[in-house]
Design a protein around this motif. Structure first.
Motif, PDB file in Angstrom:
ATOM      1  N   HIS A  10       0.840  -1.178   0.000  1.00  0.00           N
ATOM      2  CA  HIS A  10       0.000   0.000   0.000  1.00  0.00           C
ATOM      3  C   HIS A  10       0.879   1.233   0.000  1.00  0.00           C
ATOM      4  O   HIS A  10       2.041   1.181   0.380  1.00  0.00           O
ATOM      5  CB  HIS A  10      -0.901  -0.031   1.249  1.00  0.00           C
ATOM      6  CG  HIS A  10      -1.923   1.053   1.271  1.00  0.00           C
ATOM      7  ND1 HIS A  10      -1.732   2.238   1.913  1.00  0.00           N
ATOM      8  CD2 HIS A  10      -3.170   1.121   0.727  1.00  0.00           C
ATOM      9  CE1 HIS A  10      -2.810   2.998   1.788  1.00  0.00           C
ATOM     10  NE2 HIS A  10      -3.685   2.342   1.071  1.00  0.00           N
TER      11      HIS A  10
ATOM     12  N   SER B 235      -3.331  -4.070   3.523  1.00  0.00           N
ATOM     13  CA  SER B 235      -4.030  -3.258   4.521  1.00  0.00           C
ATOM     14  C   SER B 235      -5.505  -3.075   4.190  1.00  0.00           C
ATOM     15  O   SER B 235      -6.331  -2.873   5.092  1.00  0.00           O
ATOM     16  CB  SER B 235      -3.354  -1.895   4.660  1.00  0.00           C
ATOM     17  OG  SER B 235      -3.264  -1.254   3.402  1.00  0.00           O
ATOM     18  N   THR B 236      -5.863  -3.124   2.910  1.00  0.00           N
ATOM     19  CA  THR B 236      -7.275  -3.028   2.529  1.00  0.00           C
ATOM     20  C   THR B 236      -7.819  -4.364   2.037  1.00  0.00           C
ATOM     21  O   THR B 236      -9.035  -4.587   2.057  1.00  0.00           O
ATOM     22  CB  THR B 236      -7.467  -1.974   1.421  1.00  0.00           C
ATOM     23  OG1 THR B 236      -6.603  -2.272   0.311  1.00  0.00           O
ATOM     24  CG2 THR B 236      -7.137  -0.590   1.948  1.00  0.00           C
ATOM     25  N   ARG B 237      -6.936  -5.233   1.613  1.00  0.00           N
ATOM     26  CA  ARG B 237      -7.357  -6.546   1.118  1.00  0.00           C
ATOM     27  C   ARG B 237      -7.992  -7.378   2.223  1.00  0.00           C
ATOM     28  O   ARG B 237      -9.043  -8.004   2.020  1.00  0.00           O
ATOM     29  CB  ARG B 237      -6.134  -7.274   0.553  1.00  0.00           C
ATOM     30  CG  ARG B 237      -6.421  -8.664  -0.009  1.00  0.00           C
ATOM     31  CD  ARG B 237      -5.115  -9.369  -0.327  1.00  0.00           C
ATOM     32  NE  ARG B 237      -5.323 -10.647  -0.967  1.00  0.00           N
ATOM     33  CZ  ARG B 237      -4.393 -11.608  -1.020  1.00  0.00           C
ATOM     34  NH1 ARG B 237      -3.209 -11.394  -0.491  1.00  0.00           N
ATOM     35  NH2 ARG B 237      -4.652 -12.749  -1.613  1.00  0.00           N
TER      36      ARG B 237
ATOM     37  N   ALA C 216     -11.453  -6.193   3.200  1.00  0.00           N
ATOM     38  CA  ALA C 216     -12.360  -6.387   2.068  1.00  0.00           C
ATOM     39  C   ALA C 216     -12.827  -7.833   2.000  1.00  0.00           C
ATOM     40  O   ALA C 216     -14.031  -8.107   1.869  1.00  0.00           O
ATOM     41  CB  ALA C 216     -11.664  -5.994   0.765  1.00  0.00           C
TER      42      ALA C 216
END
Length: 250
Positions: free
Chosen positions: A9, A222-224, A227
């Motif tokens: 990220h 960090s967003t995977r 999600a």
């Protein structure tokens, strides 16, 4: 055990366990005893080994201020025809959060990840009275329970056949709720309606779930992780039955 294939990220860097060893932690106070990221990972590894659960691969991403760590551990545990157990984790040693883990599945055929929507969090943050070994031992026991539920939930998704209109509605819901960036919508739709792998040719909820998680591999860790966890909850992979999508409950 080290694997650095994930895309980092803009505010995080991929790191190895050896590199985490050099990351400083905040200063102690009378009531605040920050656990270093390395100490946490090392103790989690020890506790898993005590349960005869061993780490096969590990991936970590560290926020550039050093405070927040994300990780995915692929485990030599729970192997089935679909895959093996995976453990997702995130933690902050700056008083923002306790260690949070979730039970997942690393899918053999496509290297996708599936995570349950339920988080397992340590009861206390970095307090002076924290017994890290005891807290982690309790968390691992809960992880084993959650993984057992996950395997049953995956089996249920395979049995739920979807009409094309239902699948399109689910794709809409995921992006309308902001669980993934909308730029992935065409790729998710193509992955489901024009599958490249025979394993995902059946028009069922499991194939659709993997269409999402296959595209999620392009997201930073960090967003995977949140999600995939949010998608799992929307697909009913959670103890909260009320979160199961309408198309899966018909």
């Amino acid at each position: 055990m080290e694997n650095a294939t994930l895309i980092s990220h803009v505010d995080t860097d991929l790191v190895t366990r050896a590199q985490i060893l050099s990351v400083p932690s905040p200063e102690h106070t009378a009531t605040f005893r920050p656990v270093t990221h390395y100490e946490l990972i090392d103790m989690l590894d020890r506790v898993l080994n005590q349960q005869s659960i061993h780490i096969r691969q590990e991936q970590f991403a560290l926020r550039r201020d050093g405070a927040v760590l994300f990780g995915v551990l692929q485990l030599a545990y729970g192997e089935s025809g679909d895959g093996v157990a995976a453990l997702g984790l995130r933690t902050g040693n700056n008083k923002t959060m306790s260690l949070q883990i979730c039970a997942g599945l690393s899918v053999f055929v496509c290297d996708n990840l599936a995570f349950r929507g339920d988080l397992i969090a340590l009861k206390r943050k970095h307090t002076s009275g924290l017994n890290l070994r005891v807290e982690l031992a309790e968390a691992v026991i809960r992880f084993e329970d959650h993984f057992g539920r996950l395997t049953a939930e995956v089996a249920s998704l395979k049995e739920r056949w979807l009409a094309d209109l239902e699948a399109k509605a689910m794709i809409h819901d995921v992006f309308a709720q902001g669980l993934m960036p909308v730029r992935f919508l065409p790729d998710v739709s193509k992955a489901y309606f024009e599958p490249q792998l025979p394993a995902f040719e059946p028009r069922n909820a499991w194939s659709l779930h993997n269409a999402f998680t296959g595209m999620a591999k392009e997201m930073p860790m960090s967003t995977r992780l949140p999600a995939i966890q949010g998608i799992g909850k929307l697909f009913g992979m959670s103890s909260d039955a009320a979160q199961a999508p309408r198309l899966l409950t018909a």
